[in-house]
Design a protein around this motif. Structure first.
Motif, PDB file in Angstrom:
ATOM      1  N   GLU A   1       0.851  -1.195   0.000  1.00 34.70           N
ATOM      2  CA  GLU A   1       0.000   0.000   0.000  1.00 34.70           C
ATOM      3  C   GLU A   1       0.890   1.249   0.000  1.00 34.70           C
ATOM      4  O   GLU A   1       1.834   1.352   0.767  1.00 34.70           O
ATOM      5  CB  GLU A   1      -0.866  -0.016   1.261  1.00 34.70           C
ATOM      6  N   PRO A   2       0.591   2.233  -0.864  1.00 37.99           N
ATOM      7  CA  PRO A   2       1.416   3.444  -0.914  1.00 37.99           C
ATOM      8  C   PRO A   2       1.394   4.169   0.420  1.00 37.99           C
ATOM      9  O   PRO A   2       0.369   4.186   1.111  1.00 37.99           O
ATOM     10  CB  PRO A   2       0.740   4.287  -1.993  1.00 37.99           C
ATOM     11  N   GLU A   3       2.539   4.779   0.761  1.00 43.39           N
ATOM     12  CA  GLU A   3       2.582   5.535   1.996  1.00 43.39           C
ATOM     13  C   GLU A   3       3.505   6.736   1.840  1.00 43.39           C
ATOM     14  O   GLU A   3       4.361   6.783   0.950  1.00 43.39           O
ATOM     15  CB  GLU A   3       3.048   4.659   3.156  1.00 43.39           C
ATOM     16  N   VAL A   4       3.312   7.693   2.737  1.00 38.87           N
ATOM     17  CA  VAL A   4       4.180   8.864   2.810  1.00 38.87           C
ATOM     18  C   VAL A   4       5.358   8.492   3.701  1.00 38.87           C
ATOM     19  O   VAL A   4       5.157   7.982   4.814  1.00 38.87           O
ATOM     20  CB  VAL A   4       3.416  10.064   3.394  1.00 38.87           C
ATOM     21  N   THR A   5       6.558   8.729   3.221  1.00 39.71           N
ATOM     22  CA  THR A   5       7.738   8.396   4.020  1.00 39.71           C
ATOM     23  C   THR A   5       8.503   9.657   4.380  1.00 39.71           C
ATOM     24  O   THR A   5       8.607  10.582   3.557  1.00 39.71           O
ATOM     25  CB  THR A   5       8.663   7.416   3.283  1.00 39.71           C
ATOM     26  N   GLN A   6       8.993   9.702   5.617  1.00 38.27           N
ATOM     27  CA  GLN A   6       9.729  10.850   6.101  1.00 38.27           C
ATOM     28  C   GLN A   6      11.075  10.413   6.646  1.00 38.27           C
ATOM     29  O   GLN A   6      11.187   9.359   7.284  1.00 38.27           O
ATOM     30  CB  GLN A   6       8.944  11.554   7.223  1.00 38.27           C
ATOM     31  N   THR A   7      12.078  11.247   6.386  1.00 38.17           N
ATOM     32  CA  THR A   7      13.410  11.000   6.948  1.00 38.17           C
ATOM     33  C   THR A   7      14.017  12.309   7.418  1.00 38.17           C
ATOM     34  O   THR A   7      13.718  13.381   6.846  1.00 38.17           O
ATOM     35  CB  THR A   7      14.346  10.378   5.894  1.00 38.17           C
ATOM     36  N   PRO A   8      14.837  12.284   8.470  1.00 32.42           N
ATOM     37  CA  PRO A   8      15.052  11.146   9.359  1.00 32.42           C
ATOM     38  C   PRO A   8      13.875  10.974  10.311  1.00 32.42           C
ATOM     39  O   PRO A   8      12.982  11.820  10.340  1.00 32.42           O
ATOM     40  CB  PRO A   8      16.309  11.571  10.113  1.00 32.42           C
ATOM     41  N   SER A   9      13.864   9.918  11.075  1.00 30.78           N
ATOM     42  CA  SER A   9      12.801   9.734  12.057  1.00 30.78           C
ATOM     43  C   SER A   9      13.053  10.608  13.282  1.00 30.78           C
ATOM     44  O   SER A   9      12.105  11.030  13.947  1.00 30.78           O
ATOM     45  CB  SER A   9      12.690   8.259  12.457  1.00 30.78           C
ATOM     46  N   HIS A  10      14.330  10.887  13.557  1.00 31.27           N
ATOM     47  CA  HIS A  10      14.676  11.727  14.696  1.00 31.27           C
ATOM     48  C   HIS A  10      15.909  12.541  14.335  1.00 31.27           C
ATOM     49  O   HIS A  10      16.868  11.999  13.781  1.00 31.27           O
ATOM     50  CB  HIS A  10      14.951  10.850  15.933  1.00 31.27           C
ATOM     51  N   GLN A  11      15.853  13.839  14.617  1.00 32.09           N
ATOM     52  CA  GLN A  11      16.968  14.722  14.347  1.00 32.09           C
ATOM     53  C   GLN A  11      17.218  15.601  15.570  1.00 32.09           C
ATOM     54  O   GLN A  11      16.285  16.227  16.085  1.00 32.09           O
ATOM     55  CB  GLN A  11      16.673  15.592  13.133  1.00 32.09           C
ATOM     56  N   VAL A  12      18.475  15.616  15.981  1.00 26.44           N
ATOM     57  CA  VAL A  12      18.888  16.504  17.068  1.00 26.44           C
ATOM     58  C   VAL A  12      19.801  17.560  16.473  1.00 26.44           C
ATOM     59  O   VAL A  12      20.719  17.239  15.706  1.00 26.44           O
ATOM     60  CB  VAL A  12      19.632  15.730  18.176  1.00 26.44           C
ATOM     61  N   THR A  13      19.539  18.825  16.792  1.00 26.97           N
ATOM     62  CA  THR A  13      20.324  19.901  16.217  1.00 26.97           C
ATOM     63  C   THR A  13      20.604  20.970  17.254  1.00 26.97           C
ATOM     64  O   THR A  13      19.851  21.136  18.218  1.00 26.97           O
ATOM     65  CB  THR A  13      19.615  20.512  15.001  1.00 26.97           C
ATOM     66  N   GLY A  16      20.115  27.482  16.379  1.00 25.55           N
ATOM     67  CA  GLY A  16      20.751  28.334  15.383  1.00 25.55           C
ATOM     68  C   GLY A  16      21.183  27.619  14.114  1.00 25.55           C
ATOM     69  O   GLY A  16      21.498  28.269  13.116  1.00 25.55           O
ATOM     70  N   GLN A  17      21.168  26.301  14.150  1.00 24.13           N
ATOM     71  CA  GLN A  17      21.549  25.527  12.970  1.00 24.13           C
ATOM     72  C   GLN A  17      20.363  25.377  12.018  1.00 24.13           C
ATOM     73  O   GLN A  17      19.199  25.469  12.424  1.00 24.13           O
ATOM     74  CB  GLN A  17      22.054  24.134  13.375  1.00 24.13           C
ATOM     75  N   GLU A  18      20.692  25.108  10.770  1.00 23.23           N
ATOM     76  CA  GLU A  18      19.666  24.846   9.765  1.00 23.23           C
ATOM     77  C   GLU A  18      19.364  23.353   9.726  1.00 23.23           C
ATOM     78  O   GLU A  18      20.276  22.526   9.860  1.00 23.23           O
ATOM     79  CB  GLU A  18      20.182  25.296   8.402  1.00 23.23           C
ATOM     80  N   VAL A  19      18.099  23.014   9.546  1.00 27.52           N
ATOM     81  CA  VAL A  19      17.728  21.610   9.368  1.00 27.52           C
ATOM     82  C   VAL A  19      16.836  21.483   8.149  1.00 27.52           C
ATOM     83  O   VAL A  19      16.093  22.406   7.795  1.00 27.52           O
ATOM     84  CB  VAL A  19      16.992  21.012  10.594  1.00 27.52           C
ATOM     85  N   ILE A  20      16.931  20.345   7.506  1.00 28.23           N
ATOM     86  CA  ILE A  20      16.053  20.015   6.379  1.00 28.23           C
ATOM     87  C   ILE A  20      15.370  18.698   6.689  1.00 28.23           C
ATOM     88  O   ILE A  20      16.024  17.685   6.928  1.00 28.23           O
ATOM     89  CB  ILE A  20      16.831  19.911   5.055  1.00 28.23           C
ATOM     90  N   LEU A  21      14.056  18.745   6.699  1.00 34.68           N
ATOM     91  CA  LEU A  21      13.267  17.541   6.911  1.00 34.68           C
ATOM     92  C   LEU A  21      12.743  17.088   5.549  1.00 34.68           C
ATOM     93  O   LEU A  21      12.258  17.901   4.757  1.00 34.68           O
ATOM     94  CB  LEU A  21      12.093  17.829   7.859  1.00 34.68           C
ATOM     95  N   ARG A  22      12.837  15.780   5.323  1.00 36.22           N
ATOM     96  CA  ARG A  22      12.535  15.263   3.991  1.00 36.22           C
ATOM     97  C   ARG A  22      11.300  14.375   3.995  1.00 36.22           C
ATOM     98  O   ARG A  22      11.045  13.648   4.952  1.00 36.22           O
ATOM     99  CB  ARG A  22      13.736  14.500   3.443  1.00 36.22           C
ATOM    100  N   CYS A  23      10.598  14.425   2.881  1.00 35.12           N
ATOM    101  CA  CYS A  23       9.358  13.672   2.744  1.00 35.12           C
ATOM    102  C   CYS A  23       9.241  13.175   1.310  1.00 35.12           C
ATOM    103  O   CYS A  23       9.604  13.884   0.365  1.00 35.12           O
ATOM    104  CB  CYS A  23       8.184  14.599   3.088  1.00 35.12           C
TER     105      CYS A  23
END
Lengths: 114, 112
Positions: A1-13, A16-23
Motif C-alpha cells: 500500500e502506498p505511503e508517505v515516508t519521512q526522513t530522518p525519524s529523529h533529528q537533534v540539532t 541556530g543551525q539549519e535543518v532540512i526535513l525530507r518527505c
C-alpha cells in the motif's frame, strides 16, 4: 500500500543551525502539506503546496521556514535558524484531491533543538 | 477565525460499550468533515469523511453524524475494544482544500 515516508525519524540539532526535513509523498498525489505537533499539543498546520507553489501558510510558517519540491518525488521543509521552541514532531502529508478526500500522513520526524 | 473544539478530557469506557466523541466548530460552514485516529508518536490516520448533505456515515463499528445546524459532529465506536484506545481528531478543510485544520483531539481509553 502506498505511503508517505519521512526522513530522518529523529533529528537533534544545535540552536541556530539549519535543518532540512525530507518527505516522499504518495506518487500520484497533487497536494502536499507540513504539520507540526509540539509534545502534548494539537496537530498544527504549517503550509500547503500545490502546483509547485505555496497555496496556504499559517502564522507559524514565518521567514525562517521554507518548502521545496526539488524533483518529482521529494518534498522538503527547511528551518533556517532553529530555536528551542521548534522542538516538535513534524508531519508531512499528501492528498490526491484536496478537500474532497483524505490526507495521508507520514510517521513524522521528531526534531529536538538543544 | 475558525475554531474546532473537542473535549480535551480523556474518555474512559469499558470494553464492549459505545464510545461517543464530540466535535464542535464555529465561524465556518464546511462541505466536508473528517475524523482521524492518532496513536502516540505516530501520524494521524484517516478514518471517515462525511459530506454536508449526509446526516450519517458508517464504516464497520464506526459511525459519524454531521449536524450543520448545530455545527457539530458526533463520532461513535460501537462494541469498543482496548485496541480502539487512541486519540481521535476531528478535522475540517478550509480555503478550498488548501488547509486541513485539526481539533485538539479526544483521548479514548477502553478498559478490558
Amino acid at each position: 500500500e502506498p505511503e508517505v515516508t519521512q526522513t530522518p525519524s529523529h533529528q537533534v540539532t544545535q540552536m541556530g543551525q539549519e535543518v532540512i526535513l525530507r518527505c516522499v509523498p504518495i506518487s500520484n498525489h497533487l497536494y502536499f502539506y507540513w504539520y507540526r505537533q509540539i509534545l502534548g499539543q494539537k496537530v498544527e498546520f504549517l503550509v500547503s503546496f500545490y502546483n509547485n507553489e505555496i497555496s496556504e501558510k499559517s502564522e507559524i510558517f514565518d521567514d525562517q521556514f521554507s518548502v521545496e519540491r526539488p524533483d518529482g518525488s521529494n518534498f522538503t521543509l527547511k528551518i533556517r535558524s532553529t530555536k528551542l521552541e521548534d522542538s516538535a514532531m513534524y508531519f508531512c502529508a499528501s492528498s490526491p484531491q484536496g478537500q474532497m478526500g483524505e490526507a495521508f500522513f507520514g510517521q513524522g520526524t521528531r526534531l529536538t533543538v538543544v | 477565525s475558525q475554531k474546532i473544539e473537542q473535549n480535551s478530557e480523556a474518555l474512559n469506557i469499558q470494553e464492549g460499550k459505545t464510545a461517543t466523541l464530540t466535535c464542535n466548530y464555529t465561524n465556518y460552514s464546511p462541505a466536508y468533515l473528517q475524523w482521524y485516529r492518532q496513536d502516540p508518536g505516530r501520524g494521524p490516520v484517516f478514518l471517515l469523511l462525511i459530506r454536508e448533505n449526509e446526516k450519517e456515515k458508517r464504516k464497520e463499528r464506526l459511525k459519524v453524524t454531521f449536524d450543520t445546524t448545530l455545527k457539530q459532529s458526533l463520532f461513535h465506536i460501537t462494541a469498543s475494544q482496548p485496541a480502539d484506545s487512541a486519540t481521535y481528531l476531528c478535522a475540517l478543510w478550509y480555503n478550498a482544500g488548501n488547509m486541513l485544520t485539526f481539533g485538539g483531539g479526544t483521548r479514548l481509553m477502553v478498559k478490558p
